[in-house]
Design a protein around this motif. Structure first.
Motif, short mmCIF file in Angstrom:
data_model
loop_
_atom_site.label_atom_id
_atom_site.label_comp_id
_atom_site.label_asym_id
_atom_site.label_seq_id
_atom_site.Cartn_x
_atom_site.Cartn_y
_atom_site.Cartn_z
N GLN A 169 47.71 24.82 36.81
CA GLN A 169 49.03 25.06 36.22
C GLN A 169 50.00 23.93 36.52
O GLN A 169 50.80 23.52 35.67
CB GLN A 169 49.58 26.39 36.72
CG GLN A 169 48.85 27.61 36.19
CD GLN A 169 49.40 28.91 36.78
OE1 GLN A 169 49.62 29.02 37.98
NE2 GLN A 169 49.62 29.89 35.93
N SER A 173 41.83 38.80 38.47
CA SER A 173 43.15 38.46 37.94
C SER A 173 43.30 36.95 37.80
O SER A 173 43.88 36.46 36.81
CB SER A 173 44.25 39.01 38.86
OG SER A 173 44.14 38.48 40.16
N TRP A 174 42.76 36.18 38.74
CA TRP A 174 42.86 34.72 38.66
C TRP A 174 41.92 34.16 37.61
O TRP A 174 42.27 33.18 36.91
CB TRP A 174 42.59 34.09 40.02
CG TRP A 174 43.67 34.41 41.01
CD1 TRP A 174 43.60 35.25 42.07
CD2 TRP A 174 45.01 33.92 40.97
NE1 TRP A 174 44.82 35.32 42.71
CE2 TRP A 174 45.70 34.52 42.06
CE3 TRP A 174 45.70 33.05 40.13
CZ2 TRP A 174 47.04 34.25 42.32
CZ3 TRP A 174 47.04 32.78 40.39
CH2 TRP A 174 47.70 33.38 41.47
N LEU A 190 43.53 34.74 34.29
CA LEU A 190 44.60 33.77 34.10
C LEU A 190 44.03 32.39 33.75
O LEU A 190 44.57 31.69 32.88
CB LEU A 190 45.46 33.68 35.37
CG LEU A 190 46.64 32.70 35.32
CD1 LEU A 190 47.57 33.03 34.16
CD2 LEU A 190 47.40 32.73 36.64
N ARG A 215 43.19 32.37 30.09
CA ARG A 215 44.38 32.25 29.24
C ARG A 215 44.96 30.84 29.28
O ARG A 215 45.36 30.29 28.25
CB ARG A 215 45.43 33.27 29.68
CG ARG A 215 45.04 34.72 29.45
CD ARG A 215 46.24 35.65 29.54
NE ARG A 215 46.84 35.63 30.87
CZ ARG A 215 46.48 36.43 31.87
NH1 ARG A 215 45.49 37.30 31.71
NH2 ARG A 215 47.10 36.37 33.05
N GLU A 216 45.00 30.27 30.47
CA GLU A 216 45.55 28.93 30.61
C GLU A 216 44.67 27.90 29.90
O GLU A 216 45.17 26.97 29.25
CB GLU A 216 45.67 28.58 32.09
CG GLU A 216 46.75 29.35 32.84
CD GLU A 216 48.14 28.84 32.55
OE1 GLU A 216 48.28 27.85 31.80
OE2 GLU A 216 49.11 29.43 33.08
#
Length: 249
Positions: free
Chosen positions: A200, A235-236, A239, A242-243
């Motif tokens: 990110q 959860s990671w 993510l 999605r990223e």
């Protein structure tokens, strides 16, 4: 075959397995197979629950259940202990429980109270204080606290401290230092959080290819990891997917 009978049979079998593994007298098996639900209930109270109270894994499971049913129970107990005896250990317990339950202001206060005397430079207490400060949105204070921790305890090693340090560097504008810290942390951190956060930050810095590489690595590692790891890191990993999709658009 009725569901009532099936459930009874499964409970009886489970208790018989417990009898064999715990080394209890074999007459328990006879009583369990004859007595159905009543025998199971008696056996649970006489044998299973006492074992859970003395077995470390059972104790952890019971604490987890109690924490889910009453999240603030341990914090209240720690607060009562502190009222009885204002000691660094009791302040530490209150601070940790307050941090766990999301009462960050109280956690900060308790950590500051514990950082006295012989414990003034305790690395675990300083890390807890930094975590509370960061959760309260005070990244620069958290960075300063971590610097105090590093100066006073140069040999202290902790993955959570490393990750928090990388995050507060980024949040206080030290982008180059943050990227360098994240690169190191992501290689040793026991989980995917550091790698996904690094991706990110790379994306934020304009390095789309580098960001995509980090997200792909997280997803690739998970494919070869045990199922329990994928569950813990779900959860990671979600993510990261999605990223990665956003970077590729």
């Amino acid at each position: 075959m009725s569901p009532f009978f099936i459930v009874s049979l499964l409970l009886q079998i489970a208790c018989c397995i417990h009898v064999a593994r715990s080394g209890r007298p074999m007459y328990w098996m006879l009583l369990l197979m004859v007595g159905s639900y009543l025998a199971v209930l008696v056996y649970v109270f006489v044998a299973v629950l006492p074992d859970l109270r003395h077995d470390p894994s059972g104790q952890r499971a019971m604490r987890k259940v109690r924490a889910q049913l009453d999240p603030g129970r341990a914090a209240r107990a720690a607060n009562r202990d502190l009222q009885v005896a204002d000691t660094p250990e009791n302040r530490r317990r209150l601070a940790e429980e307050s941090l766990r339950t999301g009462d960050f202001a109280r956690a900060e206060e308790a950590y500051r109270g514990a950082l006295r005397g012989l414990y003034k430079e305790d690395p675990d207490l300083l890390l807890g204080l930094a975590r509370a400060q960061h959760a309260l949105g005070r990244a620069q204070e958290a960075r300063d606290t971590l610097q105090t921790l590093r100066t006073a305890n140069p040999d202290f090693r902790n993955h959570e401290a490393d990750l928090l340090e990388a995050r507060v560097l980024a949040e206080t504008g030290a982008m180059d230092a943050a990227l360098e810290r994240f690169e190191t942390v992501s290689q040793a951190y026991p989980g995917e959080e550091a790698r996904v956060r690094y991706g990110q930050l790379l994306r934020q810095a304009g390095d789309q290819a580098g960001a995509a590489a980090q997200f792909r690595e997280s997803l690739e590692r998970s494919r070869h990891a045990p199922a329990y790891y994928r569950r813990e890191q779900k959860s990671w990993l979600d993510l990261a997917r999605r990223e990665l999709a956003a970077v590729q658009d």
